[in-house]
Design an enzyme around this catalytic site. Structure first.
Site, PDB file in Angstrom:
ATOM      1  N   TYR A 297     -12.479  -2.935  -3.160  1.00  7.78           N
ATOM      2  CA  TYR A 297     -13.085  -3.012  -1.819  1.00  7.78           C
ATOM      3  C   TYR A 297     -14.607  -2.923  -1.917  1.00  7.78           C
ATOM      4  O   TYR A 297     -15.244  -2.205  -1.142  1.00  7.78           O
ATOM      5  CB  TYR A 297     -12.542  -1.889  -0.936  1.00  7.78           C
TER       6      TYR A 297
ATOM      7  N   THR B  76      -5.546  -7.808  10.400  1.00  9.46           N
ATOM      8  CA  THR B  76      -5.893  -6.523   9.774  1.00  9.46           C
ATOM      9  C   THR B  76      -5.454  -5.349  10.646  1.00  9.46           C
ATOM     10  O   THR B  76      -4.926  -4.355  10.157  1.00  9.46           O
ATOM     11  CB  THR B  76      -7.425  -6.448   9.551  1.00  9.46           C
TER      12      THR B  76
ATOM     13  N   HIS C 286      -1.732  -5.448   1.417  1.00 10.03           N
ATOM     14  CA  HIS C 286      -3.003  -6.151   1.167  1.00 10.03           C
ATOM     15  C   HIS C 286      -2.707  -7.574   0.743  1.00 10.03           C
ATOM     16  O   HIS C 286      -1.745  -7.831   0.017  1.00 10.03           O
ATOM     17  CB  HIS C 286      -3.792  -5.458   0.041  1.00 10.03           C
TER      18      HIS C 286
ATOM     19  N   GLU D  84      -9.764 -10.482  -7.643  1.00 10.25           N
ATOM     20  CA  GLU D  84      -8.837  -9.353  -7.536  1.00 10.25           C
ATOM     21  C   GLU D  84      -7.749  -9.406  -8.614  1.00 10.25           C
ATOM     22  O   GLU D  84      -7.366  -8.378  -9.173  1.00 10.25           O
ATOM     23  CB  GLU D  84      -8.212  -9.332  -6.136  1.00 10.25           C
TER      24      GLU D  84
ATOM     25  N   ARG E 216       2.508  -6.980   8.981  1.00  7.72           N
ATOM     26  CA  ARG E 216       1.847  -5.906   9.734  1.00  7.72           C
ATOM     27  C   ARG E 216       2.360  -5.829  11.165  1.00  7.72           C
ATOM     28  O   ARG E 216       2.481  -4.734  11.732  1.00  7.72           O
ATOM     29  CB  ARG E 216       0.332  -6.121   9.701  1.00  7.72           C
TER      30      ARG E 216
ATOM     31  N   ARG F  98      -1.940 -14.837   3.981  1.00  9.86           N
ATOM     32  CA  ARG F  98      -2.722 -14.138   5.025  1.00  9.86           C
ATOM     33  C   ARG F  98      -2.002 -14.264   6.374  1.00  9.86           C
ATOM     34  O   ARG F  98      -1.955 -13.318   7.157  1.00  9.86           O
ATOM     35  CB  ARG F  98      -4.134 -14.725   5.143  1.00  9.86           C
TER      36      ARG F  98
ATOM     37  N   ASN G 105      -1.791  -0.063   7.346  1.00  7.69           N
ATOM     38  CA  ASN G 105      -1.314  -1.425   7.619  1.00  7.69           C
ATOM     39  C   ASN G 105      -0.492  -2.045   6.487  1.00  7.69           C
ATOM     40  O   ASN G 105      -0.365  -3.260   6.376  1.00  7.69           O
ATOM     41  CB  ASN G 105      -2.466  -2.335   8.068  1.00  7.69           C
TER      42      ASN G 105
ATOM     43  N   PHE H 277     -15.462   3.827   7.643  1.00  9.56           N
ATOM     44  CA  PHE H 277     -14.056   4.167   7.441  1.00  9.56           C
ATOM     45  C   PHE H 277     -13.670   4.244   5.956  1.00  9.56           C
ATOM     46  O   PHE H 277     -12.532   4.586   5.624  1.00  9.56           O
ATOM     47  CB  PHE H 277     -13.133   3.167   8.173  1.00  9.56           C
TER      48      PHE H 277
ATOM     49  N   LYS I  55       0.836  -1.200   0.000  1.00  9.64           N
ATOM     50  CA  LYS I  55       0.000   0.000   0.000  1.00  9.64           C
ATOM     51  C   LYS I  55       0.880   1.263   0.000  1.00  9.64           C
ATOM     52  O   LYS I  55       2.095   1.179   0.211  1.00  9.64           O
ATOM     53  CB  LYS I  55      -0.925  -0.048   1.218  1.00  9.64           C
TER      54      LYS I  55
HETATM   55  N1  UDP Z   1      -9.603  -0.766   7.453  1.00  5.19           N
HETATM   56  C1  UDP Z   1      -9.623   0.395   8.191  1.00  5.19           C
HETATM   57  N2  UDP Z   1     -10.344   0.415   9.356  1.00  5.19           N
HETATM   58  C2  UDP Z   1     -11.036  -0.673   9.793  1.00  5.19           C
HETATM   59  C3  UDP Z   1     -11.017  -1.838   9.031  1.00  5.19           C
HETATM   60  C4  UDP Z   1     -10.289  -1.857   7.856  1.00  5.19           C
HETATM   61  O1  UDP Z   1      -9.003   1.383   7.816  1.00  5.19           O
HETATM   62  O2  UDP Z   1     -11.667  -0.585  10.869  1.00  5.19           O
HETATM   63  C5  UDP Z   1      -8.811  -0.806   6.199  1.00  5.19           C
HETATM   64  C6  UDP Z   1      -7.469  -1.496   6.357  1.00  5.19           C
HETATM   65  O3  UDP Z   1      -6.520  -0.818   5.531  1.00  5.19           O
HETATM   66  C7  UDP Z   1      -7.741  -2.876   5.828  1.00  5.19           C
HETATM   67  C8  UDP Z   1      -8.688  -2.550   4.694  1.00  5.19           C
HETATM   68  O4  UDP Z   1      -9.522  -1.534   5.206  1.00  5.19           O
HETATM   69  O5  UDP Z   1      -6.560  -3.532   5.402  1.00  5.19           O
HETATM   70  C9  UDP Z   1      -9.531  -3.708   4.216  1.00  5.19           C
HETATM   71  O6  UDP Z   1     -10.219  -4.273   5.302  1.00  5.19           O
HETATM   72  P1  UDP Z   1     -10.371  -5.826   5.464  1.00  5.19           P
HETATM   73  O7  UDP Z   1     -11.388  -6.065   6.546  1.00  5.19           O
HETATM   74  O8  UDP Z   1     -10.636  -6.439   4.132  1.00  5.19           O
HETATM   75  O9  UDP Z   1      -8.958  -6.278   6.035  1.00  5.19           O
HETATM   76  P2  UDP Z   1      -7.726  -7.035   5.335  1.00  5.19           P
HETATM   77  O10 UDP Z   1      -8.296  -8.058   4.392  1.00  5.19           O
HETATM   78  O11 UDP Z   1      -6.912  -5.989   4.632  1.00  5.19           O
HETATM   79  O12 UDP Z   1      -6.970  -7.657   6.458  1.00  5.19           O
HETATM   80 MG    MG Z   2      -9.763  -7.927   2.932  1.00  5.37          MG
END
Ligand code: UDP
Ligand code: MG
Length: 201
Positions: free
Chosen positions: A100, A142, A166, A177, A153, A136, A163, A108, A60
């Site tokens: 997304y 996350t 992705h 994706e 992370r 993952r 974070n 958010f 990112k």
């Molecule tokens: N995110 C955020 N606030 C939150 C949850 C998610 O800013 O409370 C952002 C964060 O950058 C995250 C992205 O949204 O990586 C996508 O969220 P997801 O739940 O898909 O998490 P990921 O798959 O990236 O772990």
């Molecule tokens: Mg995700």
């Protein structure tokens, strides 16, 4: 001698996404190449579906700004996964909203959009056995505050809003994706010379 020349040509050629041969290789009759592969015991192990699983990983904007691209790539290489696509781009709001798609109504999302379009991202496709699930784990929770040390992370960030990376969260998500971010011709099928040392499925 002939075998030696063909081997050299095979080493310097690659096979594209649609399985089409490129470069010097295309000048050779398929039957001849087939015979050669049989003769030298060549077998494309990565053609097995379980080994050819693919996922989308993106560094990112904060990761790019902080010069973390190399370290993140290194972790996937070190684990033994194979890079089959890579590019740097400035993400548009439209592409991000498709990426997304399930988060667009979250409170958010406006801040997420601002973050993800604040600078270039480096997006990659990695291939290997259970790469979706394993990546993952490598990327971590996350929320970096809950991510284990040793994960990307957990090692490079402390807040969910920055974070660093992705990773696709399911096989279906990864397929969607990858198609969203890459054209078919931007992904390469190639055989690692060390395939038998990383995987023997
Ligand atoms: N995110 C955020 N606030 C939150 C949850 C998610 O800013 O409370 C952002 C964060 O950058 C995250 C992205 O949204 O990586 C996508 O969220 P997801 O739940 O898909 O998490 P990921 O798959 O990236 O772990
Ligand atoms: Mg995700």
């Amino acid at each position: 001698m002939l075998r030696c020349i063909i081997k050299k040509i095979l080493q310097h050629s690659y096979v594209g996404e649609q399985g089409t041969s490129k470069g010097l290789l295309s000048a050779f009759p398929t039957a001849l190449l087939g015979e050669h592969r049989a003769a030298v015991g060549h077998r494309s192990k990565s053609s097995l579906p379980e080994v050819r699983e693919r996922t989308l990983i993106a560094v990112k904007p904060d990761g790019v700004h902080r010069r973390l691209v190399g370290q993140i790539i290194q972790r996937f290489e070190q684990r033994g996964f194979k890079l089959v696509g890579l590019k740097m781009l400035q993400v548009s709001e439209d592409l991000l909203s498709q990426h997304y798609i399930e988060l667009r109504t979250k409170p958010f999302y406006p801040r997420l959009q601002q973050y993800m379009t604040s600078g270039p991202v480096v997006v990659m496709v990695w291939e290997g056995h259970k790469v979706v699930q394993t990546s993952r784990v490598m990327v971590g929770h996350t929320n970096p505050a809950e991510a284990s040390a040793g994960t990307v992370r957990g090692d490079f960030s402390f807040h969910v809003s920055r974070n660093v990376v992705h990773a696709s969260d399911s096989l279906e998500g990864a397929q969607r994706e990858i198609q969203l971010w890459f054209k078919g011709r931007e992904l390469l099928n190639w055989d690692c010379c060390d395939q038998s040392n990383t995987c023997d499925v």
